[in-house]
Write a protein that holds these residues in place. Structure first.
Motif, PDB file in Angstrom:
ATOM      1  N   ALA A   1      -7.951   6.023  -8.442  1.00  9.15           N
ATOM      2  CA  ALA A   1      -7.744   4.947  -9.556  1.00  9.15           C
ATOM      3  C   ALA A   1      -8.693   3.721  -9.243  1.00  9.15           C
ATOM      4  O   ALA A   1      -9.055   3.305  -8.160  1.00  9.15           O
ATOM      5  CB  ALA A   1      -6.349   4.322  -9.494  1.00  9.15           C
ATOM      6  N   VAL A   2      -9.011   3.134 -10.296  1.00  5.70           N
ATOM      7  CA  VAL A   2     -10.049   2.009 -10.582  1.00  5.70           C
ATOM      8  C   VAL A   2      -9.057   0.314 -10.226  1.00  5.70           C
ATOM      9  O   VAL A   2      -7.777   0.694 -10.383  1.00  5.70           O
ATOM     10  CB  VAL A   2     -10.681   1.572 -11.473  1.00  5.70           C
ATOM     11  CG1 VAL A   2     -11.679   2.927 -12.001  1.00  5.70           C
ATOM     12  CG2 VAL A   2      -9.767   1.505 -12.788  1.00  5.70           C
ATOM     13  N   VAL A   3      -9.456  -0.369  -9.735  1.00  2.86           N
ATOM     14  CA  VAL A   3      -8.955  -1.671  -9.460  1.00  2.86           C
ATOM     15  C   VAL A   3      -9.178  -2.672 -10.105  1.00  2.86           C
ATOM     16  O   VAL A   3     -10.461  -2.864 -10.423  1.00  2.86           O
ATOM     17  CB  VAL A   3      -8.890  -1.992  -8.103  1.00  2.86           C
ATOM     18  CG1 VAL A   3      -8.053  -3.352  -7.569  1.00  2.86           C
ATOM     19  CG2 VAL A   3      -8.163  -0.780  -7.069  1.00  2.86           C
ATOM     20  N   HIS A   4      -8.138  -3.271 -11.048  1.00  2.00           N
ATOM     21  CA  HIS A   4      -8.758  -4.425 -11.902  1.00  2.00           C
ATOM     22  C   HIS A   4      -7.835  -5.822 -11.331  1.00  2.00           C
ATOM     23  O   HIS A   4      -6.523  -5.521 -11.111  1.00  2.00           O
ATOM     24  CB  HIS A   4      -8.390  -4.421 -13.304  1.00  2.00           C
ATOM     25  CG  HIS A   4      -8.685  -5.541 -14.062  1.00  2.00           C
ATOM     26  ND1 HIS A   4      -9.783  -6.106 -14.572  1.00  2.00           N
ATOM     27  CD2 HIS A   4      -7.428  -6.364 -14.713  1.00  2.00           C
ATOM     28  CE1 HIS A   4      -9.608  -6.879 -15.367  1.00  2.00           C
ATOM     29  NE2 HIS A   4      -8.265  -7.328 -15.401  1.00  2.00           N
TER      30      HIS A   4
ATOM     31  N   ALA B   1       0.612  -1.414  -0.113  1.00  3.64           N
ATOM     32  CA  ALA B   1      -0.055   0.074  -0.031  1.00  3.64           C
ATOM     33  C   ALA B   1       0.895   1.377  -0.032  1.00  3.64           C
ATOM     34  O   ALA B   1       0.649   2.095  -0.753  1.00  3.64           O
ATOM     35  CB  ALA B   1      -0.987  -0.004   1.372  1.00  3.64           C
ATOM     36  N   GLN B   2       1.976   1.148   0.767  1.00  5.20           N
ATOM     37  CA  GLN B   2       2.809   2.430   0.740  1.00  5.20           C
ATOM     38  C   GLN B   2       3.394   2.606  -0.719  1.00  5.20           C
ATOM     39  O   GLN B   2       3.753   3.857  -0.990  1.00  5.20           O
ATOM     40  CB  GLN B   2       3.792   2.092   1.717  1.00  5.20           C
ATOM     41  CG  GLN B   2       4.578   3.470   2.248  1.00  5.20           C
ATOM     42  CD  GLN B   2       3.454   4.352   2.656  1.00  5.20           C
ATOM     43  OE1 GLN B   2       2.836   4.218   3.574  1.00  5.20           O
ATOM     44  NE2 GLN B   2       3.714   5.794   2.388  1.00  5.20           N
ATOM     45  N   GLU B   3       3.781   1.643  -1.257  1.00  4.41           N
ATOM     46  CA  GLU B   3       4.364   1.836  -2.590  1.00  4.41           C
ATOM     47  C   GLU B   3       3.304   2.457  -3.616  1.00  4.41           C
ATOM     48  O   GLU B   3       3.680   3.215  -4.431  1.00  4.41           O
ATOM     49  CB  GLU B   3       5.066   0.366  -3.225  1.00  4.41           C
ATOM     50  CG  GLU B   3       6.211  -0.155  -2.350  1.00  4.41           C
ATOM     51  CD  GLU B   3       6.512  -1.613  -2.878  1.00  4.41           C
ATOM     52  OE1 GLU B   3       7.664  -1.763  -3.137  1.00  4.41           O
ATOM     53  OE2 GLU B   3       5.639  -2.416  -3.427  1.00  4.41           O
ATOM     54  N   ILE B   4       2.136   2.172  -3.531  1.00  2.99           N
ATOM     55  CA  ILE B   4       1.140   2.860  -4.169  1.00  2.99           C
ATOM     56  C   ILE B   4       0.752   4.117  -3.620  1.00  2.99           C
ATOM     57  O   ILE B   4       0.957   4.989  -4.722  1.00  2.99           O
ATOM     58  CB  ILE B   4      -0.318   2.018  -4.090  1.00  2.99           C
ATOM     59  CG1 ILE B   4      -0.191   0.602  -4.697  1.00  2.99           C
ATOM     60  CG2 ILE B   4      -1.534   2.889  -4.735  1.00  2.99           C
ATOM     61  CD1 ILE B   4       0.248   0.594  -6.046  1.00  2.99           C
ATOM     62  N   ARG B   5       0.842   4.376  -2.520  1.00  2.27           N
ATOM     63  CA  ARG B   5       0.616   5.783  -2.048  1.00  2.27           C
ATOM     64  C   ARG B   5       1.882   6.618  -2.589  1.00  2.27           C
ATOM     65  O   ARG B   5       1.761   7.935  -2.986  1.00  2.27           O
ATOM     66  CB  ARG B   5       0.618   6.003  -0.524  1.00  2.27           C
ATOM     67  CG  ARG B   5      -0.888   5.217  -0.033  1.00  2.27           C
ATOM     68  CD  ARG B   5      -1.047   5.722   1.558  1.00  2.27           C
ATOM     69  NE  ARG B   5      -2.199   4.916   1.883  1.00  2.27           N
ATOM     70  CZ  ARG B   5      -2.198   3.748   2.525  1.00  2.27           C
ATOM     71  NH1 ARG B   5      -1.275   3.097   2.782  1.00  2.27           N
ATOM     72  NH2 ARG B   5      -3.424   3.140   2.886  1.00  2.27           N
TER      73      ARG B   5
ATOM     74  N   GLU C   1      -5.282  -8.633   4.861  1.00  4.22           N
ATOM     75  CA  GLU C   1      -5.225  -7.327   5.488  1.00  4.22           C
ATOM     76  C   GLU C   1      -4.369  -6.507   4.411  1.00  4.22           C
ATOM     77  O   GLU C   1      -4.754  -5.252   4.200  1.00  4.22           O
ATOM     78  CB  GLU C   1      -4.852  -7.425   6.508  1.00  4.22           C
ATOM     79  CG  GLU C   1      -5.593  -7.975   7.699  1.00  4.22           C
ATOM     80  CD  GLU C   1      -5.648  -9.453   7.771  1.00  4.22           C
ATOM     81  OE1 GLU C   1      -5.003 -10.053   6.948  1.00  4.22           O
ATOM     82  OE2 GLU C   1      -6.677  -9.772   8.246  1.00  4.22           O
ATOM     83  N   GLU C   2      -3.240  -7.155   3.869  1.00  4.58           N
ATOM     84  CA  GLU C   2      -2.470  -6.493   3.040  1.00  4.58           C
ATOM     85  C   GLU C   2      -3.220  -6.021   1.479  1.00  4.58           C
ATOM     86  O   GLU C   2      -2.935  -4.932   1.069  1.00  4.58           O
ATOM     87  CB  GLU C   2      -1.272  -7.410   2.649  1.00  4.58           C
ATOM     88  CG  GLU C   2      -0.343  -7.289   3.741  1.00  4.58           C
ATOM     89  CD  GLU C   2       0.777  -8.490   3.275  1.00  4.58           C
ATOM     90  OE1 GLU C   2       1.933  -8.471   4.048  1.00  4.58           O
ATOM     91  OE2 GLU C   2       0.338  -9.523   2.605  1.00  4.58           O
TER      92      GLU C   2
ATOM     93  N   GLN D   1      -7.391  -0.021  -0.893  1.00  2.14           N
ATOM     94  CA  GLN D   1      -7.572   1.293  -0.509  1.00  2.14           C
ATOM     95  C   GLN D   1      -6.725   2.510  -0.857  1.00  2.14           C
ATOM     96  O   GLN D   1      -7.285   3.497  -1.159  1.00  2.14           O
ATOM     97  CB  GLN D   1      -7.574   1.172   1.064  1.00  2.14           C
ATOM     98  CG  GLN D   1      -8.094   2.695   1.756  1.00  2.14           C
ATOM     99  CD  GLN D   1      -9.477   3.303   1.494  1.00  2.14           C
ATOM    100  OE1 GLN D   1     -10.124   2.527   1.091  1.00  2.14           O
ATOM    101  NE2 GLN D   1      -9.504   4.583   1.364  1.00  2.14           N
ATOM    102  N   ALA D   2      -5.543   2.039  -0.959  1.00  2.00           N
ATOM    103  CA  ALA D   2      -4.308   3.092  -1.213  1.00  2.00           C
ATOM    104  C   ALA D   2      -4.538   3.470  -2.796  1.00  2.00           C
ATOM    105  O   ALA D   2      -4.401   4.830  -3.150  1.00  2.00           O
ATOM    106  CB  ALA D   2      -3.119   2.396  -1.118  1.00  2.00           C
ATOM    107  N   ALA D   3      -5.180   2.514  -3.572  1.00  2.00           N
ATOM    108  CA  ALA D   3      -5.364   2.821  -5.148  1.00  2.00           C
ATOM    109  C   ALA D   3      -6.772   3.883  -5.239  1.00  2.00           C
ATOM    110  O   ALA D   3      -6.656   4.750  -5.634  1.00  2.00           O
ATOM    111  CB  ALA D   3      -5.658   1.762  -5.914  1.00  2.00           C
ATOM    112  N   ARG D   4      -7.748   3.781  -4.073  1.00  5.43           N
ATOM    113  CA  ARG D   4      -8.803   4.226  -4.105  1.00  5.43           C
ATOM    114  C   ARG D   4      -8.439   5.710  -3.723  1.00  5.43           C
ATOM    115  O   ARG D   4      -9.044   6.727  -4.243  1.00  5.43           O
ATOM    116  CB  ARG D   4      -9.843   3.621  -3.280  1.00  5.43           C
ATOM    117  CG  ARG D   4     -10.375   2.438  -3.342  1.00  5.43           C
ATOM    118  CD  ARG D   4     -11.468   2.210  -4.335  1.00  5.43           C
ATOM    119  NE  ARG D   4     -12.124   1.015  -4.271  1.00  5.43           N
ATOM    120  CZ  ARG D   4     -12.079  -0.006  -5.696  1.00  5.43           C
ATOM    121  NH1 ARG D   4     -11.535   0.815  -6.542  1.00  5.43           N
ATOM    122  NH2 ARG D   4     -12.630  -0.903  -5.505  1.00  5.43           N
TER     123      ARG D   4
END
Length: 429
Positions: free
Chosen positions: A197-200, A153-157, A183-184, A190-193
């Protein structure tokens, strides 16, 4: 014309290359083997595959119904079944996953206004599809990470540029069929949201992910905006895929399916095989995953007991019913040992190809299906011990202490490199 003249006129056949000879030996060894960890339909003769289809099809569809034409009938029944399993509004059948994912992500790009897709460096479109996202769909990909795990998630943020869609391959095959924890995964989505961004989900093998994630298929799919699933990678179908998600997206995707040439005249054999896989194989996948963990542990023990200098099962506890085995030998050496074991004993332990990852280092993938459930841990250890006797003398960087590390390569997962760096370690976890 005499028989003698005919024989003289025939051109002599060229001898088979070493690669062709090995291919024929592997196929023959697989057919004759009395014990394997997985029996794949794709390796069965056509007659056998057709017989299985005819035997099982009445269980999943009324064969007195008319055949499908351009995606109706049994194809629509399959789409409804997938949507129900994944808890989505709709699903569309596609002849290939490559087509399904291009269509999904180009549809999302039009809706978000951003053609950039964030994904893993080892994701299937990056490694196996010859830049199809860019060359065919007009998409741009950016790699969030190349580590042998899902992005965090941190890499996405922290990612330095915007993207319209985040694509997550669950499980990530080329990293060792690895999955995050539930959990990960939820934090990652959530980080993408948070970045709009949409999630596929690239869920080619999503079917077997429920064990590690501890959630149902519908709960997993509910995290994403769209999901692709395959009908042959785990369900032993003939081929085909489905894209599932909101009804408006699926209807748009069907238009693009037509434009891509995916509106096939008749697809009933593939659709029936997919329905059979959902009926017969899907309920058994959790058993395969659990037994894969037994097999993996026995492999580690067997290699340690056999004195193989360094061996790695990755992940140490498989996340699905598929995982990697790494050994410190060239691929041709390991292939010969595996085939010879099958030819001489009827036990074919390593049926997949070995892939060279560097000088003196190779990897293969193991799959556990119904045939593998018959193997006890002792069976696996005994097969490993017999396999090890067919290997040449150990490399000098082995025997209990890593005195000399093998060369590293770009393709080797970081976890494997990490295991190699630990002096005195005979295998990683």
């Amino acid at each position: 014309m005499s028989d003698t003249a005919t024989a003289q006129d025939e051109e002599p056949k060229e001898p088979l290359s070493a690669e062709e000879q090995m291919r024929e030996r592997r196929a023959a060894a697989y057919r004759r083997a009395t014990r394997v960890l997985a029996r794949m339909g794709l390796r069965a003769p056509l007659r056998e595959r057709l017989a299985r289809l005819q035997e099982a099809a009445p269980e999943v569809y009324d064969l007195d119904e008319p055949s499908d034409l351009y995606g109706n009938g049994v194809v629509e029944a399959l789409e409804r079944r997938v949507a129900a399993l994944l808890g989505t509004e709709a699903a569309a059948f596609f002849p290939t996953g490559t087509m399904a994912q291009q269509v999904a992500l180009r549809c999302w790009a039009a809706r978000t206004g951003n053609p950039t897709v964030a994904l893993h460096a080892l994701a299937h479109p990056e490694v196996h599809e010859r830049d199809a996202f860019r060359e065919v769909a007009g998409l741009r990909t950016v790699r969030v990470t190349g580590e042998p795990r899902l992005p965090t998630a941190q890499e996405i943020r922290d990612f330095a540029e915007p993207f319209g869609a985040l694509m997550l391959e669950l499980p990530l095959r080329d990293a060792g069929f690895v999955l995050p924890t539930w959990e990960e995964l939820t934090e990652l989505v959530q980080a993408a949201r948070e970045r709009d961004a949409v999630v596929h989900f690239d869920g080619a093998r999503l079917w077997e992910s429920t064990v590690r994630l501890g959630r149902s298929l519908s709960e997993i799919a509910d995290l994403a905006d769209s999901v692709y699933v395959s009908f042959y990678k785990s369900l032993d179908g003939f081929g085909g895929a489905a894209l599932a998600g909101p009804k408006s997206l699926v209807e748009e995707a069907k238009t693009w399916r037509h434009r891509y040439g995916g509106m096939v005249f008749q697809q009933f054999p593939t659709a029936l095989a997919a329905l059979i896989g959902l009926e017969r194989e899907l309920p058994r996948l959790p058993d395969y995953v659990r037994h894969a963990r037994v097999v993996a542990a026995a492999l580690r023990e067997g290699f340690a007991e056999s004195g193989v200098p360094w061996a790695r099962v990755h992940p140490g506890e498989p996340h699905t019913h598929q995982f990697q085995v790494w050994l410190p030998y060239d691929a041709d050496v390991l292939m010969e040992a595996a085939v010879r074991q099958a030819e001489e004993t009827g036990t074919y332990l390593f049926t997949s190809l070995w892939d060279t990852k560097g000088p003196g280092l190779s990897m293969t993938e193991l799959t556990v299906t119904a045939a593998g459930l018959e193997w006890t841990a002792e069976d696996v250890r005994a097969a490993v011990a017999d396999f090890a006797t067919r290997l040449p003398a150990a490399p000098r960087w082995g025997r209990g202490e890593l005195r000399e590390q093998p060369p590293t390569t770009r393709t080797r997962p970081a976890g494997v490199a990490g295991a190699l760096s630990v002096a005195g370690c005979t295998m990683g976890t």
